[in-house]
Scaffold this motif. Sequence first.
Motif, PDB file in Angstrom:
ATOM      1  N   ILE A 130      12.557   0.499  -0.637  1.00 28.44           N
ATOM      2  CA  ILE A 130      11.791   0.384  -1.877  1.00 28.44           C
ATOM      3  C   ILE A 130      12.723   0.391  -3.093  1.00 28.44           C
ATOM      4  O   ILE A 130      13.465   1.353  -3.306  1.00 28.44           O
ATOM      5  N   THR A 131      12.692  -0.672  -3.862  1.00 31.20           N
ATOM      6  CA  THR A 131      13.488  -0.750  -5.088  1.00 31.20           C
ATOM      7  C   THR A 131      12.922   0.215  -6.127  1.00 31.20           C
ATOM      8  O   THR A 131      11.706   0.279  -6.328  1.00 31.20           O
ATOM      9  N   ILE A 132      13.810   0.979  -6.748  1.00 30.09           N
ATOM     10  CA  ILE A 132      13.396   1.894  -7.816  1.00 30.09           C
ATOM     11  C   ILE A 132      13.110   1.056  -9.061  1.00 30.09           C
ATOM     12  O   ILE A 132      14.005   0.376  -9.566  1.00 30.09           O
ATOM     13  N   THR A 133      11.870   1.062  -9.528  1.00 31.96           N
ATOM     14  CA  THR A 133      11.513   0.318 -10.739  1.00 31.96           C
ATOM     15  C   THR A 133      10.724   1.231 -11.675  1.00 31.96           C
ATOM     16  O   THR A 133      10.056   2.165 -11.216  1.00 31.96           O
TER      17      THR A 133
ATOM     18  N   SER B  89       0.827  -1.207   0.000  1.00 32.69           N
ATOM     19  CA  SER B  89       0.000   0.000   0.000  1.00 32.69           C
ATOM     20  C   SER B  89       0.869   1.269   0.000  1.00 32.69           C
ATOM     21  O   SER B  89       0.341   2.376  -0.124  1.00 32.69           O
ATOM     22  N   ILE B  90       2.187   1.114   0.123  1.00 36.92           N
ATOM     23  CA  ILE B  90       3.036   2.298   0.327  1.00 36.92           C
ATOM     24  C   ILE B  90       3.110   3.173  -0.930  1.00 36.92           C
ATOM     25  O   ILE B  90       2.735   4.342  -0.891  1.00 36.92           O
ATOM     26  N   VAL B  91       3.556   2.605  -2.048  1.00 36.10           N
ATOM     27  CA  VAL B  91       3.778   3.419  -3.250  1.00 36.10           C
ATOM     28  C   VAL B  91       2.484   4.098  -3.705  1.00 36.10           C
ATOM     29  O   VAL B  91       2.468   5.294  -4.006  1.00 36.10           O
ATOM     30  N   SER B  92       1.386   3.362  -3.705  1.00 34.52           N
ATOM     31  CA  SER B  92       0.113   3.954  -4.165  1.00 34.52           C
ATOM     32  C   SER B  92      -0.454   4.926  -3.134  1.00 34.52           C
ATOM     33  O   SER B  92      -1.341   5.719  -3.451  1.00 34.52           O
ATOM     34  N   GLY B  93       0.076   4.874  -1.902  1.00 37.30           N
ATOM     35  CA  GLY B  93      -0.497   5.693  -0.832  1.00 37.30           C
ATOM     36  C   GLY B  93       0.191   7.021  -0.586  1.00 37.30           C
ATOM     37  O   GLY B  93      -0.233   7.782   0.284  1.00 37.30           O
ATOM     38  N   ILE B  94       1.242   7.332  -1.348  1.00 37.44           N
ATOM     39  CA  ILE B  94       1.960   8.600  -1.130  1.00 37.44           C
ATOM     40  C   ILE B  94       1.222   9.707  -1.877  1.00 37.44           C
ATOM     41  O   ILE B  94       1.558  10.039  -3.009  1.00 37.44           O
TER      42      ILE B  94
END
Length: 266
Positions: free
Chosen positions: A99-102, A83-88
């Motif tokens: 968090i790996t940069i992709t 939920s982290i990336v979509s939650g910022i």
Amino acid sequence: FLEVIMKKILVILLIIVFACSLFVLSACEKDKKTVLYVYTESGFPPFEYSKGDEIVGVDIEIAKAIAKELGMELVVRDVMFDSIVSGINEDNAIGLAGITITPDREQAVDFSIPYFGDAIQYVIYPKGALELNDELMIEGDLLKNKVLGVQTGTTGDNIVQVEVKEGGLFAGATAKGYDNALIAADDIGSGCDYVVIDRLTALQIAAANNNLEASQIAGLDAESYGIAVKKGNKVLLNAINWILHNLLEEGKIDQWLEEHSESIEE
Ligand code: ARG
């Protein structure tokens, strides 16, 4: 006589009002400090893990340094990793969770400069259960048709899901999602055969468990960690990049890695 008492009461009242306003003012002053929300998932030593009822780790040290530098009040929020990336979505929120940069994630958030570039997927397995190749790595072939525990939404999860397909490195294997790698590793031998997770976390979990060991999986690419900020939030991103640059230059991140990796042996 009455007048004297009235005067005294008035003076006391005035003092009380003055003290109250001072108190309110100073409270306001404190409230003015903006909060920096740091989203993380604490089952990922040495970057974030629980110690008593505190969350500690390399990422938390970085978060503290950023908050201090920006004069903000740090609030750490321990959430599900996926939920982290979509939650910022807030200007004062960052994702700091190994968090790996992709390219996929770069569609949703902006990433800082990399602050750790020595990540790659490892497999955790019962001692002696898998044989190493000449380069001391585990060939993907050995993972075929196995149940592979992963942390849901991680790069390990994505890689396993791709490679279990026909023609993939671990064709015929099944990906089984867990809330984090610590929980997955507890399930080795009952709910899953092995666990796939980033290098340092795998080594830390194996070091803490006499029955487990961890090794690199052959044929996969290295990964770098970055801090996620809301897309387009250039002011915060630039500030964070500058702070990270200095921390890297001062050797702080290496120092914190050492401090939080004491149980890792290689
Ligand atoms: N580096 C991996 C990824 O980005 C795993 C990160 C897991 N982090 C955590 N705090 N649980 O997908």
